[in-house]
Design a protein around this motif. Structure first.
Motif, mmCIF file in Angstrom:
data_model
loop_
_atom_site.group_PDB
_atom_site.id
_atom_site.type_symbol
_atom_site.label_atom_id
_atom_site.label_comp_id
_atom_site.label_asym_id
_atom_site.label_seq_id
_atom_site.Cartn_x
_atom_site.Cartn_y
_atom_site.Cartn_z
ATOM 1 N N GLY A 140 3.587 4.066 -7.126
ATOM 2 C CA GLY A 140 2.741 4.169 -8.323
ATOM 3 C C GLY A 140 3.588 4.533 -9.526
ATOM 4 O O GLY A 140 3.218 5.385 -10.326
ATOM 5 N N SER A 168 0.680 7.734 -6.668
ATOM 6 C CA SER A 168 0.377 8.077 -5.282
ATOM 7 C C SER A 168 1.058 9.372 -4.878
ATOM 8 O O SER A 168 1.834 9.937 -5.635
ATOM 9 C CB SER A 168 0.868 6.964 -4.361
ATOM 10 O OG SER A 168 0.685 5.717 -4.948
ATOM 11 N N PHE A 208 7.296 10.406 -3.268
ATOM 12 C CA PHE A 208 6.377 10.146 -4.388
ATOM 13 C C PHE A 208 6.764 11.010 -5.581
ATOM 14 O O PHE A 208 6.064 11.956 -5.947
ATOM 15 C CB PHE A 208 4.930 10.369 -3.948
ATOM 16 C CG PHE A 208 4.528 9.435 -2.840
ATOM 17 C CD1 PHE A 208 4.187 8.122 -3.121
ATOM 18 C CD2 PHE A 208 4.542 9.845 -1.520
ATOM 19 C CE1 PHE A 208 3.851 7.227 -2.107
ATOM 20 C CE2 PHE A 208 4.209 8.968 -0.492
ATOM 21 C CZ PHE A 208 3.869 7.656 -0.787
ATOM 22 N N SER A 257 0.823 -1.214 0.000
ATOM 23 C CA SER A 257 0.000 0.000 0.000
ATOM 24 C C SER A 257 0.863 1.272 0.000
ATOM 25 O O SER A 257 0.351 2.374 -0.190
ATOM 26 C CB SER A 257 -0.930 -0.008 1.209
ATOM 27 O OG SER A 257 -0.156 -0.069 2.377
#
Ligand code: IMP
Length: 413
Positions: free
Chosen positions: A128, A276, A238, A124
């Motif tokens: 991304g 993300s 990110f 999780s």
């Protein structure tokens, strides 16, 4: 006087750089990519024909324009070849127009396997990523164990350098991530085969750019991704693994910092992000959904839906500073057509965005070619963005085609 211009995405990528680079290419002799790899997806629409470029500079469709892939790019030989074949099949003489730096880093199948394995392992907390191997390729470069395009020139050197690298990556894949290793022989053979086609394109980009400079030619430097994905200045962790900001145009191409004349920041009239990570002005309501639908907000490389939200002037003020952005190109204004009001984030209070609300416009701005043809409220919106960021709006893009554009300032004088 020649003008050397950097074009950057000022948000999280997908601002519509490809179209603008292609448009401005009409005035230049060369276009240079200086960072990133085939994680980029630059969409060009010409006469209703859609072309997505990943590694090759967006100037490639123009005759008499030289395209360069600089040392700062991570180059996947197989992805490059695929893209070259696609373009050649459409009659674009890529081999004539494209040159690649000897010093660009090679992105290998091990990097792709590692990127995917790491994302899976993060669960999780996944970044991304585009799954293209970008991060691991840059890691090898910085760790000083990576291969460079020049290593393709000699089979023995290539084998000598690739073997220990393959051993190292396969050990990680098998023993740390518990996934399948990749056959050294296959990777080597494939690389040799593809390498043969790439070798003739290799050059010393530094000296080629110097020659263009001596000949008083205009050069465009084409950024990939966006400033908020920068490895240092973006929303770490990110982010992507390269510097996507203006300084990279110099380090990633070998064109000295004082030789640049202008930095054009491309921004959408709203904000999007794929993958993300933080996005304070993100909308989870009908407005966000409407932006996504009207803006066709799906990744051009990975097809993932993009997250959408209001324009963040606070983040953009910082981006203007980091990149010394000279002027703005605002894209996809038409996506906001029909909104009763439009919002701009102008401050943060305890991390929560504070918005200024402006009246929207009901008329269509799609395809408008003159600023006076825009509804007054749309003009006011653009003027307010310019005022908040303290730089001019040079270009407004009102549709995907080259000619669906309002030019307010001729950047080449
Ligand atoms: P990577 O560059 O594949 O490592 O992905 C890192 C992050 O950058 C992820 O959030 C990606 O979605 C994002 N990213 C990479 N390339 C692009 C792009 O061209 N447009 C938008 N986002 C991108």
């Amino acid at each position: 006087m020649a003008r050397n211009i950097i074009i950057l995405g000022a948000q999280w990528g997908d601002e519509g750089k490809g179209k603008i680079v292609d448009l401005l290419t009409q005035k230049v002799s060369a276009v240079v990519r200086f960072q990133g790899g085939h994680n980029a997806g630059h969409t060009l629409v010409i006469d209703d024909d859609k072309i997505i470029l990943r590694l090759i500079p967006s100037g490639i469709l123009h005759d008499n324009v030289r395209c360069f892939i600089g040392n700062g790019v991570v180059l996947s030989p197989s992805a490059l070849l695929e893209e070259m074949d696609e373009l050649e099949a459409r009659g674009v003489p890529v081999k004539k127009r494209l040159r690649i730096s000897y010093a660009s880093s090679l992105l290998l199948p091990y990097h792709v396997a590692l990127d995917k394995a790491r994302e899976l392992a993060r669960g999780s907390d996944a970044i991304g990523t585009t799954g293209r191997g970008i991060g691991p390729a840059y890691e090898d470069k910085v760790a000083r164990r990576g291969l460079r395009a020049s290593d393709l020139l000699d089979a023995n050197t290539l084998a000598e350098k690739l073997e220990p690298l393959a051993e190292y990556h396969n050990f990680m894949l098998q023993n740390y991530y518990g996934v399948e290793s990749l056959s050294f022989k296959k990777v080597f053979d494939d690389l040799m085969q593809v390498g043969e086609k790439i070798k003739p394109l290799l050059t010393d980009v530094v000296m080629d750019l110097k020659q263009l400079q001596d000949d008083n030619k205009n050069i465009l430097f084409e950024g990939a991704q966006g400033a908020l994905l920068d490895i240092d200045h973006g929303t770490y962790p990110f982010v992507t693994s390269s510097n996507t900001t203006a300084g990279a145009a110099s380090t990633g191409s070998g064109f000295g910092p004082l030789y640049f004349d202008y930095v054009l920041g491309i921004i959408k009239a709203y904000t999007t992000r794929v993958g993300s990570g933080p996005f304070p002005t993100e909308l989870h309501d009908a407005f966000g959904k409407r932006m996504a639908e009207r803006g066709n907000e799906f990744g051009s490389v990975t097809k993932r839906p993009r997250r959408c939200g209001w324009f963040d002037a606070v983040a953009m003020q910082r981006v203007v500073q980091i990149n010394s952005i000279s002027g703005l190109c605002i894209t996809k204004l038409d996506v906001l057509d029909g909104f009763e009001t439009v919002k701009i984030c102008v401050a943060y209070e305890n991390g929560v965005p504070t918005y200024e609300e402006l009246p929207g416009w009901s008329e269509s701005t799609y395809g408008v070619k003159e600023i006076s043809g825009l509804p007054v409220n749309a003009q006011n919106y653009l003027a307010r963005l310019s005022e908040l960021l303290e730089i001019p709006v040079d270009i407004v893009s009102t549709g995907p085609d080259r000619n669906e554009t309002i030019i307010l300032n001729d950047l080449f004088g």
